[in-house]
Design a protein around this motif. Structure first.
Motif, PDB file in Angstrom:
ATOM      1  N   LYS A  80       0.812  -1.217   0.000  1.00  0.00           N
ATOM      2  CA  LYS A  80       0.000   0.000   0.000  1.00  0.00           C
ATOM      3  C   LYS A  80       0.848   1.270   0.000  1.00  0.00           C
ATOM      4  CE  LYS A  80      -4.319  -1.786   1.742  1.00  0.00           C
ATOM      5  NZ  LYS A  80      -4.885  -1.833   0.391  1.00  0.00           N
ATOM      6  N   ASP A 132       0.359  -5.316 -13.444  1.00  0.00           N
ATOM      7  CA  ASP A 132      -0.986  -5.106 -13.957  1.00  0.00           C
ATOM      8  C   ASP A 132      -0.980  -4.499 -15.353  1.00  0.00           C
ATOM      9  OD1 ASP A 132      -3.407  -5.726 -12.969  1.00  0.00           O
ATOM     10  OD2 ASP A 132      -3.843  -3.762 -12.139  1.00  0.00           O
ATOM     11  N   PHE A 172       3.642   6.835 -15.948  1.00  0.00           N
ATOM     12  CA  PHE A 172       3.640   7.593 -14.696  1.00  0.00           C
ATOM     13  C   PHE A 172       4.984   7.449 -13.983  1.00  0.00           C
ATOM     14  CE2 PHE A 172      -0.967   7.025 -15.338  1.00  0.00           C
ATOM     15  CZ  PHE A 172      -1.318   8.357 -15.319  1.00  0.00           C
ATOM     16  N   THR A 187      -4.941   2.940 -17.131  1.00  0.00           N
ATOM     17  CA  THR A 187      -5.206   2.706 -15.718  1.00  0.00           C
ATOM     18  C   THR A 187      -4.793   1.272 -15.357  1.00  0.00           C
ATOM     19  OG1 THR A 187      -7.449   2.166 -16.377  1.00  0.00           O
ATOM     20  CG2 THR A 187      -7.114   4.312 -15.355  1.00  0.00           C
ATOM     21  N   SER A 188      -4.691   1.019 -14.058  1.00  0.00           N
ATOM     22  CA  SER A 188      -4.288  -0.287 -13.586  1.00  0.00           C
ATOM     23  C   SER A 188      -5.517  -0.996 -12.999  1.00  0.00           C
ATOM     24  CB  SER A 188      -3.205  -0.118 -12.528  1.00  0.00           C
ATOM     25  OG  SER A 188      -2.762  -1.356 -12.080  1.00  0.00           O
ATOM     26  N   PRO A 189      -6.018  -2.070 -13.662  1.00  0.00           N
ATOM     27  CA  PRO A 189      -7.327  -2.624 -13.318  1.00  0.00           C
ATOM     28  C   PRO A 189      -7.457  -3.194 -11.905  1.00  0.00           C
ATOM     29  CG  PRO A 189      -6.189  -4.009 -14.904  1.00  0.00           C
ATOM     30  CD  PRO A 189      -5.414  -2.734 -14.819  1.00  0.00           C
ATOM     31  N   SER A 190      -6.402  -3.794 -11.352  1.00  0.00           N
ATOM     32  CA  SER A 190      -6.568  -4.425 -10.041  1.00  0.00           C
ATOM     33  C   SER A 190      -6.340  -3.441  -8.897  1.00  0.00           C
ATOM     34  CB  SER A 190      -5.645  -5.635  -9.905  1.00  0.00           C
ATOM     35  OG  SER A 190      -4.328  -5.213  -9.733  1.00  0.00           O
ATOM     36  N   LEU A 191      -5.971  -2.208  -9.238  1.00  0.00           N
ATOM     37  CA  LEU A 191      -5.868  -1.169  -8.225  1.00  0.00           C
ATOM     38  C   LEU A 191      -7.193  -0.419  -8.136  1.00  0.00           C
ATOM     39  CD1 LEU A 191      -2.872  -1.845  -8.455  1.00  0.00           C
ATOM     40  CD2 LEU A 191      -2.361   0.577  -8.457  1.00  0.00           C
ATOM     41  N   GLU A 245      -6.146   4.299  -5.543  1.00  0.00           N
ATOM     42  CA  GLU A 245      -4.763   3.841  -5.724  1.00  0.00           C
ATOM     43  C   GLU A 245      -4.218   4.261  -7.086  1.00  0.00           C
ATOM     44  OE1 GLU A 245      -4.696  -0.065  -2.784  1.00  0.00           O
ATOM     45  OE2 GLU A 245      -5.394  -0.296  -4.847  1.00  0.00           O
ATOM     46  N   ASN A 246      -5.085   4.188  -8.109  1.00  0.00           N
ATOM     47  CA  ASN A 246      -4.665   4.671  -9.424  1.00  0.00           C
ATOM     48  C   ASN A 246      -4.301   6.153  -9.374  1.00  0.00           C
ATOM     49  OD1 ASN A 246      -4.822   2.999 -12.099  1.00  0.00           O
ATOM     50  ND2 ASN A 246      -6.363   2.122 -10.732  1.00  0.00           N
ATOM     51  N   VAL A 269      -0.986   6.625  -7.804  1.00  0.00           N
ATOM     52  CA  VAL A 269       0.104   6.343  -8.745  1.00  0.00           C
ATOM     53  C   VAL A 269       0.351   7.575  -9.620  1.00  0.00           C
ATOM     54  CG1 VAL A 269       0.757   4.998 -10.780  1.00  0.00           C
ATOM     55  CG2 VAL A 269      -0.206   3.841  -8.793  1.00  0.00           C
ATOM     56  N   ALA A 270      -0.747   8.165 -10.103  1.00  0.00           N
ATOM     57  CA  ALA A 270      -0.625   9.350 -10.950  1.00  0.00           C
ATOM     58  C   ALA A 270      -0.039  10.519 -10.160  1.00  0.00           C
ATOM     59  CB  ALA A 270      -1.990   9.730 -11.510  1.00  0.00           C
ATOM     60  N   ALA A 289       0.482   5.228   0.334  1.00  0.00           N
ATOM     61  CA  ALA A 289       0.197   6.012  -0.866  1.00  0.00           C
ATOM     62  C   ALA A 289      -1.051   6.882  -0.698  1.00  0.00           C
ATOM     63  CB  ALA A 289       0.037   5.091  -2.064  1.00  0.00           C
ATOM     64  N   LYS A 344     -12.438  -1.219  -7.546  1.00  0.00           N
ATOM     65  CA  LYS A 344     -11.358  -1.599  -8.454  1.00  0.00           C
ATOM     66  C   LYS A 344     -11.637  -1.040  -9.842  1.00  0.00           C
ATOM     67  CE  LYS A 344      -9.454  -5.707  -6.341  1.00  0.00           C
ATOM     68  NZ  LYS A 344      -9.335  -7.164  -6.371  1.00  0.00           N
TER      69      LYS A 344
END
Lengths: 324, 265
Positions: free
Chosen positions: A165, A177, A185, B93-97, B101-102, B105-106, B118, B145
């Motif tokens: 996390k 993923d 990014f 985008t990241s599907p399992s996040l 959370e996405n 990341v950004a 995060a 998700k």
């Protein structure tokens, strides 16, 4: 029987740490890492060798983690910098580690280069130190080791949950993923893959170091099929507890590892089966765990379709009646 | 701000099907410029974007982003200046996040990723406020998700994520082409709004002539790896689809339209 079951749970919990490592590569990073068969033994060999040479079991276990991490980094470098396919990178590292493990254990004997096993019967281990301490507190030996293993694996699980996390952890998950996305990014997918493999094999080596101290020996062949056992734990856990969130899956994986040991313990009580059949059993369990959930889903869907069809048929029937 | 000088790119070099994708191409974007790029298939539009983002390395020429020479930098190293939305709605985008959370990341795009959690309460509030702009009710689904969202929702989220940390350059690669007309219109509106609000320097590839005319302050037309027509801010205001087609015919000759142009009017 009860003794065998307690033993199975103890082992399951310790192997659970290895299964968490396998989960990190296979599922989170989407990297089928076969280094595990080697790095598990590396952890065991490092810890056992250091203990025999007189180092404290705690230090020996910590060094085992670091050596496992380095092995994982090696696999990561082969793949990301060398451009070798993931499976082959892991296999190469695994086979290289076989020789390295012999060498590590060889350090304990003066005029030998390699050594295939190290017994720890007379040595102080984490477990012997801990049980001595626990008995002095009045905790009976039968449950003290289970307690130790449970606390240990829980700490590792929570640490892994927390790591996944963090900002770095999220980037690592995104790498498994959607590589294109995380690169856009600023995520360096090579570094992240190497880090993930390192952490995973660090966990695997920790598990190996603990199993060596638990079973009081390290053997160069003790890692054979380890990846399949790890995978079995992951698959069993996921099938039973689902994959809703990270926190839940990591718990599922540990429980999966325990269930795997229990199934094995029961299976070995069947008369004509021998300990040598363990690998065959393991393969059978994984095959079942892979096939059965899918087949069950199919049957469910087919039944649902049938029900729907029969419903629409009766509906059509009544309409006809109305028309006439 | 973006400066491209004499960019050259070849595919299948020194084989019988060698193809020049970019031919000595030069382009300069001032701060706040929003340039739309049109052109037929194989004109080199996507190659241009891929060379700028670092997905592809040019064979010659230089690229400067926000006064930084980026030619030797890998894709992830350039990404601190670049926001990017892909054609595939699943790609950004990241599907399992989860949604939050996405966004986290950004959020970390232009700084070093830390070993701290995060998401936090303050960040979540910030994410929620940002998501409200989309009017898709995603602000109330932070822990969903992303893999369970629809294509349109994911593309809107991608767009928000790409513009989240105020990039020096925004690259849009036919980012509405894979969506149904209603969703495409939504994303187009959002693009207009987000770019406008932050005055982002933007390079957008599109197949849709009308979209190319409606959006942005400059327009360029590419063919065979070259810029064959350029409309500045003044000209672009007068521009319509008919004009563009005539312009194209003039340059390419009368058989241009039979040339499988594949431009949507």
């Amino acid at each position: 029987m009860v003794g065998a079951l307690i033993g199975a749970v103890e082992q399951g919990l310790i192997y659970g740490i290895m299964a968490l490592g396998v989960y990190l590569t296979f599922r989170v990073l989407d990297f089928p890492d076969l280094t595990v068969d080697g790095s598990f033994v590396t952890g065991a060999a490092t810890a056992a060798a250091m203990i025999v040479m007189g180092y404290s079991p705690v230090l020996a276990t910590l060094v085992a983690i670091v050596v496992g991490f380095v092995a994982g980094v090696g696999t990561g470098l082969l793949h990301t910098k060398g451009g070798i396919n993931p499976l082959l990178s892991g296999i190469l590292m695994m086979i290289a580690l076989y020789s390295i493990n012999l060498r590590i254990m060889g350090w304990t004997v003066e005029n030998a280069v390699g050594r295939p096993n190290i017994p720890l019967l007379q040595s102080e281990t984490l477990f012997s130190q801990y049980t001595a301490w626990a008995t002095s507190l009045g905790i009976p030996v039968e449950i003290s080791i289970i307690l130790f293993a449970a606390v240990g694996v829980t700490v590792v699980k929570l640490a892994l949950d927390a790591f996944l996390k963090t900002e770095v952890g999220l980037a690592l998950r995104a790498t498994g993923d959607n590589k294109r996305m995380i690169r856009s990014f600023s995520g360096n997918t090579s570094t992240l893959t190497i880090l993930g493999l390192g952490l995973s094999n660090g966990l695997v080596a920790l598990s190996g170091a603990l199993i060596a101290q638990y079973g009081k020996f390290a053997d160069v062949g003790m890692g054979i099929g380890m990846i399949v056992i790890g995978l079995a734990s992951v698959i069993i856990g996921e099938a039973l507890f689902g994959t809703k969130s990270i926190v839940r899956v990591t718990l599922a994986v540990v429980i999966g590892a325990v269930i795997y040991r229990l199934v094995l313990a029961f299976a070995l009580r069947i008369e004509f089966l021998d300990t040598g059949d363990m690998k065959l059993l393991t393969a059978a369990i994984v095959v079942l765990a892979l096939i059965v959930p899918g087949k069950l889903g199919e049957t469910k869907k087919r039944l649902a379709r049938k029900r729907l069809q029969s419903k629409s048929v009766t509906k059509g029937g009544t309409e006809l009646v109305n028309h006439s | 701000m973006l400066t491209i000088r004499n960019l050259h790119k070849r595919f299948n070099e020194s084989s019988h099907d060698e193809k020049i994708a970019l031919h000595d191409l030069s382009l300069h974007l001032n701060d706040g410029d929003f340039v739309t790029i049109i052109g037929s298939n194989g004109a080199g539009k996507s190659t241009l974007l891929n060379c700028v983002s670092g997905t592809l390395q040019g064979d010659g020429g230089t690229i400067e982003i926000a006064r930084n020479q980026v030619d030797s930098l890998a894709e992830h190293a350039r990404a601190k200046w670049i926001g990017r939305v892909f054609q595939d709605p699943m790609a950004g985008t990241s599907p399992s996040l989860t949604i939050e959370e996405n966004l986290a990341v950004a959020h970390a795009r232009n700084r070093k990723r830390s070993w701290r959690f995060a998401t936090s309460k303050t960040k979540r509030d910030h994410f929620r406020a940002a998501l409200e702009v989309l009017h898709l009710n995603l602000e109330n689904r932070l822990t969903t998700k992303v893999g369970t969202l629809s294509g349109g929702e994911r593309q809107a989220l991608s767009l928000l994520m790409a513009t989240f940390t105020n990039p020096s350059l925004l690259l849009l690669d036919e980012h509405t082409a894979a969506l149904d007309p209603a969703r495409a219109e939504l994303i187009t509106q959002l693009t207009k709004q987000l770019v406008n609000d932050q005055q982002l320097t933007t390079l957008m590839v599109t197949h849709n002539m009308q979209q190319a005319i409606d959006l942005g302050n400059r327009l360029i037309m590419m063919d065979q790896g070259k810029i064959i027509y350029e409309a500045d801010a003044e000209t672009k205001k007068q521009l319509n689809v008919q004009h563009l087609l005539e312009e194209f015919k003039k340059i390419k000759g009368s058989h241009a339209l039979s040339d499988r142009m594949l431009l949507e009017v």
